[in-house]
Design a protein around this motif. Structure first.
Motif, short mmCIF file in Angstrom:
data_model
loop_
_atom_site.label_atom_id
_atom_site.label_comp_id
_atom_site.label_asym_id
_atom_site.label_seq_id
_atom_site.Cartn_x
_atom_site.Cartn_y
_atom_site.Cartn_z
N LYS A 155 5.97 11.22 5.48
CA LYS A 155 7.39 10.99 5.30
C LYS A 155 7.75 11.17 3.83
CE LYS A 155 7.50 7.72 9.15
NZ LYS A 155 7.81 6.33 9.58
N GLN A 156 9.01 11.11 3.53
CA GLN A 156 9.46 11.26 2.14
C GLN A 156 8.83 10.19 1.27
OE1 GLN A 156 13.70 11.28 1.72
NE2 GLN A 156 13.66 11.39 -0.52
N ILE A 157 8.42 10.59 0.08
CA ILE A 157 7.80 9.65 -0.85
C ILE A 157 8.87 8.81 -1.54
CG2 ILE A 157 6.55 9.48 -3.05
CD1 ILE A 157 4.84 11.78 -2.22
N ASN A 158 8.65 7.52 -1.53
CA ASN A 158 9.53 6.59 -2.24
C ASN A 158 8.74 5.90 -3.35
OD1 ASN A 158 11.84 6.97 -0.48
ND2 ASN A 158 10.70 5.80 1.05
N SER A 159 9.45 5.37 -4.33
CA SER A 159 8.80 4.63 -5.40
C SER A 159 8.52 3.20 -4.95
CB SER A 159 9.68 4.61 -6.66
OG SER A 159 9.81 5.92 -7.18
N PRO A 160 7.35 2.67 -5.30
CA PRO A 160 6.27 3.32 -6.05
C PRO A 160 5.44 4.22 -5.14
CG PRO A 160 5.65 1.07 -5.49
CD PRO A 160 7.05 1.25 -5.01
N VAL A 161 4.96 5.36 -5.67
CA VAL A 161 4.14 6.28 -4.90
C VAL A 161 2.76 5.66 -4.68
CG1 VAL A 161 3.38 7.48 -7.01
CG2 VAL A 161 3.28 8.64 -4.81
N PHE A 178 -6.53 7.37 -14.33
CA PHE A 178 -5.69 6.21 -14.64
C PHE A 178 -4.88 6.46 -15.91
CE2 PHE A 178 -9.22 3.47 -12.54
CZ PHE A 178 -8.80 3.87 -11.29
N GLU A 179 -5.48 7.09 -16.89
CA GLU A 179 -4.75 7.43 -18.12
C GLU A 179 -3.61 8.39 -17.81
OE1 GLU A 179 -7.80 8.98 -20.60
OE2 GLU A 179 -8.64 7.01 -21.12
N ALA A 180 -3.84 9.32 -16.89
CA ALA A 180 -2.82 10.30 -16.52
C ALA A 180 -1.66 9.66 -15.76
CB ALA A 180 -3.45 11.41 -15.67
N LEU A 181 -1.92 8.53 -15.11
CA LEU A 181 -0.89 7.86 -14.31
C LEU A 181 -0.04 6.89 -15.14
CD1 LEU A 181 -2.88 7.11 -11.03
CD2 LEU A 181 -0.89 8.62 -11.26
N LYS A 182 -0.35 6.72 -16.41
CA LYS A 182 0.40 5.78 -17.24
C LYS A 182 1.89 6.13 -17.23
CE LYS A 182 0.46 3.63 -21.82
NZ LYS A 182 -0.21 3.55 -23.14
N GLY A 183 2.71 5.15 -16.88
CA GLY A 183 4.15 5.35 -16.87
C GLY A 183 4.70 5.89 -15.56
N ILE A 184 3.83 6.33 -14.65
CA ILE A 184 4.27 6.79 -13.33
C ILE A 184 4.32 5.59 -12.39
CG2 ILE A 184 3.71 8.26 -11.35
CD1 ILE A 184 2.36 10.20 -13.28
N ASP A 185 5.45 5.42 -11.72
CA ASP A 185 5.63 4.27 -10.82
C ASP A 185 4.76 4.46 -9.59
OD1 ASP A 185 6.52 1.97 -9.65
OD2 ASP A 185 8.50 2.75 -9.11
N CYS A 186 3.62 3.76 -9.55
CA CYS A 186 2.67 3.97 -8.45
C CYS A 186 1.91 2.69 -8.13
CB CYS A 186 1.68 5.09 -8.80
SG CYS A 186 0.59 4.71 -10.19
N ILE A 187 1.34 2.68 -6.96
CA ILE A 187 0.38 1.66 -6.54
C ILE A 187 -0.89 2.39 -6.14
CG2 ILE A 187 -0.19 -0.14 -4.87
CD1 ILE A 187 2.76 -0.77 -4.64
N VAL A 188 -2.00 2.01 -6.73
CA VAL A 188 -3.27 2.68 -6.50
C VAL A 188 -4.13 1.84 -5.55
CG1 VAL A 188 -5.48 3.20 -7.62
CG2 VAL A 188 -3.34 4.03 -8.62
N VAL A 277 -6.47 15.13 -19.50
CA VAL A 277 -5.56 14.12 -18.96
C VAL A 277 -4.16 14.70 -18.75
CG1 VAL A 277 -4.41 11.92 -19.46
CG2 VAL A 277 -6.85 12.18 -19.93
N ALA A 278 -3.72 15.56 -19.65
CA ALA A 278 -2.39 16.16 -19.51
C ALA A 278 -2.31 17.03 -18.27
CB ALA A 278 -2.06 16.98 -20.76
N SER A 279 -3.38 17.76 -17.97
CA SER A 279 -3.41 18.59 -16.77
C SER A 279 -3.35 17.74 -15.50
CB SER A 279 -4.68 19.45 -16.77
OG SER A 279 -4.80 20.19 -15.57
N ILE A 280 -4.09 16.65 -15.51
CA ILE A 280 -4.09 15.74 -14.35
C ILE A 280 -2.70 15.13 -14.17
CG2 ILE A 280 -5.13 13.68 -13.32
CD1 ILE A 280 -7.62 14.26 -15.08
N ARG A 281 -2.10 14.70 -15.26
CA ARG A 281 -0.77 14.11 -15.19
C ARG A 281 0.26 15.11 -14.65
NH1 ARG A 281 1.92 9.80 -17.13
NH2 ARG A 281 4.12 10.02 -17.62
N SER A 282 0.19 16.34 -15.11
CA SER A 282 1.11 17.37 -14.64
C SER A 282 0.98 17.58 -13.13
CB SER A 282 0.83 18.69 -15.38
OG SER A 282 1.68 19.72 -14.91
N ALA A 283 -0.26 17.54 -12.63
CA ALA A 283 -0.48 17.70 -11.19
C ALA A 283 0.10 16.53 -10.41
CB ALA A 283 -1.98 17.84 -10.91
N TYR A 284 -0.11 15.31 -10.91
CA TYR A 284 0.49 14.14 -10.25
C TYR A 284 2.01 14.28 -10.18
CZ TYR A 284 -3.80 11.28 -10.34
OH TYR A 284 -5.06 10.76 -10.14
#
Length: 324
Positions: A155-161, A178-188, A277-284
């Motif tokens: 289904k459509q992704i809602n925050s937190p992802v 985890f470093e790449a996810l900094k600042g992204i609204d998520c639950i791991v 880390v920047a590449s991983i963050r861009s993919a996320y």
């Protein structure tokens, strides 16, 4: 044609047994035995080799399904098949020079020399094995996807992802993720018990998380259904089953650019440089923000997973048995 399967002790790990049972449970004429010892000391090896010797049978095919490769020493003179899943212990984990030599000889060189047939689960693993054996007949048979995992429409992704990580060993590269996810609204959600270093990285990067261990197959399947994205940005793998499980469950997956994951996931994954880390963050961010792209990956995943169905892989196993 009776096949006798020798599996490593379940206390030594769960993943190999899980992928193996996908095929073994479909084999009719068989016996199965689990090693009595989960350790890797000399006494453990002797105990397991003696156990295999006591259960071998003339005329039967004996298949060591993974990890306890040295068990071939208990099958000299008998029909044997050895499956090797990866070379992580030699090519990724740091060991002393003596320990590395012993491991190389007892887990790889000698078993590959003595086994009647040697199988591995990816072309990349085969390329690594060629460093330790001159055999020209090592055969690649991929792992099979568990058919109990069914497609579930994303289904459509809602925050937190909601992002799922499967595995916590160092090769899973969790800290960079985890470093790449900094600042992204998520639950791991992490399958496995994270290390203190990984927990510290989660805290330092402000990531909400939960970890779960010792899940049944049904419970693990539920985690795939409950997530929005599967993250599998490893540094080293022998295969890459979580990528296929994401495909089977209908979830987009982020993979690293290591060759084995490209072999397994094909065009059905979003790729990132696991050391950047920047590449991983861009993919996320692309997976989170681009719904069309996510759906394209899901559709490609549905097609890709057809190559790993149990019936297809079972026939390849049986072809090997008939050659003995």
């Amino acid at each position: 044609m009776k096949v006798i399967y020798f599996h490593r002790n379940t206390k030594a790990g769960y993943s190999i047994n899980k992928v193996t049972q996908t095929i073994v449970r479909e084999i009719e004429d068989k016996e199965e035995y689990y090693m009595p010892s989960a350790g890797s000391g000399l006494k453990d090896l002797i105990k397991n080799i003696r156990f295999i010797r006591s259960h071998r049978q003339k005329g039967a095919i004996h298949h060591i399904t993974g990890d306890v490769h040295y068990g071939i020493l208990g099958l000299i003179g008998y029909k044997s098949v050895l499956t090797i899943h990866d070379t992580v212990g030699l090519d990724f984990i740091q060991m002393s020079r003596l320990k590395s030599l012993i491991y190389k000889m007892l887990w790889f060189r000698i078993p590959m020399m003595l086994a009647t047939k040697v199988l591995c689960i990816s072309e990349v693993t085969k390329s690594y094995l060629m460093k330790y054996s001159s055999r020209k007949d090592i055969r690649v048979i991929h792992d099979a996807i568990d058919s109990s995992l069914q497609f579930s429409q994303l289904k459509q992704i809602n925050s937190p992802v909601k992002i799922l990580f499967v595995g916590v060993k160092d090769n899973k590269n969790l800290i960079r993720c985890f470093e790449a996810l900094k600042g992204i609204d998520c639950i791991v959600t992490i399958i496995g018990k994270p290390s203190p270093k990984q927990i510290r990285a989660l805290s330092e990067n402000g990531i909400n998380y939960t970890s779960k261990s010792n899940l049944s197959d049904k419970e693990l399947n539920a985690e795939y259904y409950n997530c929005d994205i599967v993250s599998f940005c490893s540094l080293f793998e022998g295969f890459g089953m979580p990528a296929l499980e994401a495909h089977q469950a209908g979830r987009p997956v982020l993979c690293s650019t290591i060759p084995v994951l490209k072999e397994v996931a094909g065009e059905a994954a979003c790729y990132a440089d696991p050391y950047d880390v920047a590449s991983i963050r861009s993919a996320y961010l692309r997976l989170v923000n681009d719904e069309t792209y996510r759906q394209q990956l899901v559709e490609k995943g549905k097609e890709n997973v057809l190559n790993f169905f149990p019936s297809f892989i079972k026939k390849q196993w049986e072809d090997v048995y008939h050659e003995l």
